[in-house]
Design a protein around this motif. Structure first.
Motif, PDB file in Angstrom:
ATOM      1  N   VAL A  63       0.826  -1.214   0.000  1.00 50.53           N
ATOM      2  CA  VAL A  63       0.000   0.000   0.000  1.00 50.53           C
ATOM      3  C   VAL A  63       0.864   1.271   0.000  1.00 50.53           C
ATOM      4  N   TYR A  64       1.946   1.237   0.787  1.00 51.61           N
ATOM      5  CA  TYR A  64       2.697   2.479   1.039  1.00 51.61           C
ATOM      6  C   TYR A  64       3.735   2.790  -0.038  1.00 51.61           C
ATOM      7  N   LEU A  65       4.398   1.772  -0.537  1.00 52.08           N
ATOM      8  CA  LEU A  65       5.545   2.051  -1.401  1.00 52.08           C
ATOM      9  C   LEU A  65       5.210   2.443  -2.854  1.00 52.08           C
ATOM     10  N   PRO A  66       4.118   1.930  -3.473  1.00 51.38           N
ATOM     11  CA  PRO A  66       3.894   2.228  -4.892  1.00 51.38           C
ATOM     12  C   PRO A  66       4.004   3.702  -5.308  1.00 51.38           C
ATOM     13  N   PRO A  67       3.450   4.678  -4.557  1.00 51.67           N
ATOM     14  CA  PRO A  67       3.589   6.062  -5.028  1.00 51.67           C
ATOM     15  C   PRO A  67       5.054   6.489  -5.207  1.00 51.67           C
ATOM     16  N   TYR A  68       5.940   5.951  -4.377  1.00 49.78           N
ATOM     17  CA  TYR A  68       7.366   6.312  -4.480  1.00 49.78           C
ATOM     18  C   TYR A  68       8.034   5.631  -5.681  1.00 49.78           C
ATOM     19  N   LEU A  69       7.429   4.524  -6.136  1.00 51.57           N
ATOM     20  CA  LEU A  69       8.072   3.724  -7.186  1.00 51.57           C
ATOM     21  C   LEU A  69       7.531   4.046  -8.576  1.00 51.57           C
ATOM     22  N   ARG A  70       6.425   4.768  -8.602  1.00 54.80           N
ATOM     23  CA  ARG A  70       5.826   5.094  -9.901  1.00 54.80           C
ATOM     24  C   ARG A  70       6.819   5.889 -10.741  1.00 54.80           C
ATOM     25  N   GLY A  71       6.921   5.538 -12.033  1.00 54.74           N
ATOM     26  CA  GLY A  71       7.842   6.248 -12.925  1.00 54.74           C
ATOM     27  C   GLY A  71       9.246   5.652 -12.905  1.00 54.74           C
ATOM     28  N   LYS A  72       9.519   4.734 -11.980  1.00 53.41           N
ATOM     29  CA  LYS A  72      10.842   4.087 -11.935  1.00 53.41           C
ATOM     30  C   LYS A  72      10.783   2.776 -12.718  1.00 53.41           C
ATOM     31  N   THR A  73      11.937   2.364 -13.242  1.00 53.35           N
ATOM     32  CA  THR A  73      11.977   1.116 -14.002  1.00 53.35           C
ATOM     33  C   THR A  73      12.488  -0.040 -13.141  1.00 53.35           C
ATOM     34  N   THR A  74      13.529   0.278 -12.334  1.00 51.48           N
ATOM     35  CA  THR A  74      14.126  -0.807 -11.541  1.00 51.48           C
ATOM     36  C   THR A  74      14.146  -0.447 -10.055  1.00 51.48           C
ATOM     37  N   PHE A  75      14.164  -1.450  -9.215  1.00 49.13           N
ATOM     38  CA  PHE A  75      14.261  -1.196  -7.774  1.00 49.13           C
ATOM     39  C   PHE A  75      15.006  -2.343  -7.100  1.00 49.13           C
ATOM     40  N   ARG A  76      15.345  -2.087  -5.862  1.00 49.05           N
ATOM     41  CA  ARG A  76      15.987  -3.112  -5.050  1.00 49.05           C
ATOM     42  C   ARG A  76      15.372  -3.030  -3.662  1.00 49.05           C
ATOM     43  N   ALA A  77      15.193  -4.154  -3.016  1.00 50.70           N
ATOM     44  CA  ALA A  77      14.664  -4.138  -1.643  1.00 50.70           C
ATOM     45  C   ALA A  77      15.795  -4.515  -0.692  1.00 50.70           C
ATOM     46  N   ASP A  78      15.965  -3.720   0.341  1.00 47.98           N
ATOM     47  CA  ASP A  78      16.957  -4.006   1.382  1.00 47.98           C
ATOM     48  C   ASP A  78      16.251  -4.131   2.719  1.00 47.98           C
ATOM     49  N   ALA A  79      16.906  -4.778   3.653  1.00 44.03           N
ATOM     50  CA  ALA A  79      16.313  -4.861   4.993  1.00 44.03           C
ATOM     51  C   ALA A  79      17.422  -4.807   6.029  1.00 44.03           C
ATOM     52  N   ARG A  80      17.078  -4.268   7.178  1.00 44.62           N
ATOM     53  CA  ARG A  80      18.031  -4.224   8.290  1.00 44.62           C
ATOM     54  C   ARG A  80      17.267  -4.667   9.531  1.00 44.62           C
ATOM     55  N   ARG A  81      17.914  -5.503  10.316  1.00 40.74           N
ATOM     56  CA  ARG A  81      17.212  -6.069  11.458  1.00 40.74           C
ATOM     57  C   ARG A  81      18.010  -5.720  12.703  1.00 40.74           C
ATOM     58  N   SER A  82      17.682  -4.592  13.355  1.00 43.74           N
ATOM     59  CA  SER A  82      18.458  -4.295  14.565  1.00 43.74           C
ATOM     60  C   SER A  82      17.918  -5.107  15.734  1.00 43.74           C
ATOM     61  N   ASP A  83      16.693  -5.603  15.606  1.00 45.05           N
ATOM     62  CA  ASP A  83      16.186  -6.542  16.612  1.00 45.05           C
ATOM     63  C   ASP A  83      16.442  -7.964  16.107  1.00 45.05           C
ATOM     64  N   LYS A  84      17.527  -8.555  16.594  1.00 50.01           N
ATOM     65  CA  LYS A  84      17.935  -9.878  16.074  1.00 50.01           C
ATOM     66  C   LYS A  84      16.980 -10.997  16.507  1.00 50.01           C
ATOM     67  N   ARG A  85      16.057 -10.673  17.426  1.00 48.93           N
ATOM     68  CA  ARG A  85      15.095 -11.712  17.834  1.00 48.93           C
ATOM     69  C   ARG A  85      14.024 -11.925  16.776  1.00 48.93           C
ATOM     70  N   PHE A  86      13.926 -10.967  15.845  1.00 46.40           N
ATOM     71  CA  PHE A  86      12.928 -11.126  14.778  1.00 46.40           C
ATOM     72  C   PHE A  86      13.274 -12.402  14.013  1.00 46.40           C
ATOM     73  N   PRO A  87      12.304 -13.301  13.815  1.00 49.28           N
ATOM     74  CA  PRO A  87      12.640 -14.659  13.367  1.00 49.28           C
ATOM     75  C   PRO A  87      13.112 -14.791  11.914  1.00 49.28           C
ATOM     76  N   ILE A  88      13.001 -13.748  11.117  1.00 44.35           N
ATOM     77  CA  ILE A  88      13.370 -13.890   9.698  1.00 44.35           C
ATOM     78  C   ILE A  88      14.620 -13.054   9.428  1.00 44.35           C
ATOM     79  N   THR A  89      15.559 -13.572   8.644  1.00 40.95           N
ATOM     80  CA  THR A  89      16.814 -12.837   8.411  1.00 40.95           C
ATOM     81  C   THR A  89      16.577 -11.652   7.463  1.00 40.95           C
ATOM     82  N   SER A  90      17.544 -10.750   7.440  1.00 37.33           N
ATOM     83  CA  SER A  90      17.402  -9.566   6.585  1.00 37.33           C
ATOM     84  C   SER A  90      17.218  -9.921   5.108  1.00 37.33           C
ATOM     85  N   PRO A  91      18.055 -10.817   4.517  1.00 35.90           N
ATOM     86  CA  PRO A  91      17.853 -11.146   3.097  1.00 35.90           C
ATOM     87  C   PRO A  91      16.452 -11.714   2.828  1.00 35.90           C
ATOM     88  N   GLN A  92      15.948 -12.498   3.789  1.00 34.00           N
ATOM     89  CA  GLN A  92      14.597 -13.059   3.599  1.00 34.00           C
ATOM     90  C   GLN A  92      13.521 -11.964   3.655  1.00 34.00           C
TER      91      GLN A  92
END
Ligand code: ATP
Ligand code: MG
Length: 400
Positions: A95-124
């Protein structure tokens, strides 16, 4: 969906045990500044200040603009808040990201997990969010090496945040962390830049402006107040102390050799500035001088003016070319005001052939020809103060 601002601070994080002091100053300044944009809560954690709207009237767009101008903040991101649960994060991404991506051709998704207890790794997390984005914008392509835009998911202590990149902030150190100095502010291009450069290092800046009414006009003074207000957009407030030099200049003109006018005037300005600094508890003076720019800024002339004061004089523009100073003035937004065509007291009665290599003994001899002490006393008695600030209170007359 709740949108908030993540303001990152840079150099502050190097401050070890003093860090709390710097963070408090930054928060205090943001609180004062953001009142103009509505009700926000301001908290900090993990080298980031969180700016969260507290009601529907809080103007996040305006808050974003204001935060980018506060010294101490290196980058600001607008971000959506999500619960720390992967499905909620993906739904927010769709819902939130599409307005920022409109008009762009390529994108990349990154993640950072400063709470290491979160069960899924950053690449996932990045892969999940990337997939969610592609599900609603199938025309986009993933490009990991040179994407048009990078979307970021940050898993923090209590919530997750999604944003489409941060924008540069003003940098520098929080106002109030570096003492106080007094800027000699003319209506020119250089002195507002000099004030900005020192204020950026956390210094509270007051200004002194010398006028020579009726040789200088009310518009010239208003222009100087406007310049102070423009610089105050970064450092919060600049109090401008105004001193009249009319009588001193008229006396100089009839008492001394023309080639010394400017130097004698500048010595008086320096002495009066130092007195003003004592009054407002500033520890140093700031000027916009640049070596060899004009006759009064040769090395010899600077020595002659420096010799009348004992406090340090900061001249951040000293080694800059005019074009370099102009570039900063344009970037910080003072240039257009600086070039408005009003006279300055330094350009009243300017000598045709000013001394470029003055000798101190000769200047001192010229100074015996008039009672500068009495004239400066009278000038100092004319001092009055106008506040220029970024808190919506500009113009209120005040005492020291
Ligand atoms: P600016 O340096 O602001 O562009 P300018 O180049 O005309 O103005 P000068 O007149 O050579 O500068 O003055 C050099 C410095 O002296 C200024 O940068 C400023 O710090 C100080 N100064 C000059 N005029 C005034 C004034 N009327 N009131 C206060 N300070 C002044
Ligand atoms: Mg100059």
């Amino acid at each position: 969906m709740k949108e908030i601002l993540l303001c990152k601070y840079g150099e502050l994080t190097l401050k070890g045990l003093n860090r709390g002091f710097f963070e408090k100053l930054l928060e205090r300044e943001l609180k004062k500044r953001l009142r103009l944009a509505g009700n926000f809560s301001i908290t900090h954690a993990q080298s980031t200040v969180y700016v969260e709207p507290l009601d529907d009237d809080a103007d996040i767009e305006e808050a974003f603009r204001l935060c980018r101008k506060v010294f101490g903040i290196t980058a600001v991101a607008r971000a959506a808040e999500a619960e720390k649960e992967i499905e909620a994060i993906k739904q927010t991404a769709r819902v939130y990201l599409p307005p920022y991506l409109r008009g762009k051709t390529t994108f990349r998704a990154d993640a950072r997990r400063s709470d290491k207890r979160f069960p899924i790794t950053s690449p996932q997390i990045a892969a999940e969010v990337g997939g969610a984005v592609l599900s609603v914008m199938p025309g986009l392509k993933v490009d990991l090496s040179r994407p048009d835009i990078t979307v970021m998911t940050e898993i923090r202590e209590s919530k997750a945040y999604l944003h489409a990149g941060s924008f540069p902030g003003a940098g520098g150190m929080p106002t109030g962390s570096g003492g106080k100095a007094l800027l000699l502010l003319s209506g020119g291009i250089d002195s507002p830049v000099a004030g900005y450069m020192i204020a950026k290092r956390g210094v509270i800046v007051d200004a002194v402006h010398f006028e020579s009414y009726p040789y200088t006009s009310e518009q010239a003074r208003d222009k100087v107040i406007e310049l102070a207000r423009e610089v105050a957009e970064y450092c919060g407030r600049i109090r401008v102390h105004i001193i009249s030099l009319t009588k001193l200049q008229e006396t100089l003109r009839v008492s001394c050799d023309e080639e010394y006018f400017t130097l004698l005037l500048r010595r008086s300005m320096m002495r009066l500035a130092e007195r003003t600094a004592v009054l407002c508890r500033a520890q140093a003076l700031i000027t916009g001088e640049s070596l060899a720019q004009v006759a009064s800024q040769t090395m010899q002339a600077l020595c002659v003016t420096d010799s009348v004061v004992s406090c340090p004089i900061f001249r951040p523009c000293i080694g800059m070319d005019k074009e370099e100073i102009v570039a900063v003035a344009r970037r910080i937004g003072t240039f257009d005001t600086s070039i408005l065509p009003y006279e300055d007291c330094c350009t009243v009665f300017t000598p045709r052939h000013p001394k470029t290599r003055p000798e101190l003994s000769k200047v001192a001899e010229q100074e015996t020809r008039f009672d500068w002490q009495a004239l400066e006393e009278e000038a100092f008695a004319s001092l009055y103060t106008i506040d220029a600030d970024a808190y919506g209170e500009t113009g209120a007359g005040s005492s020291l």
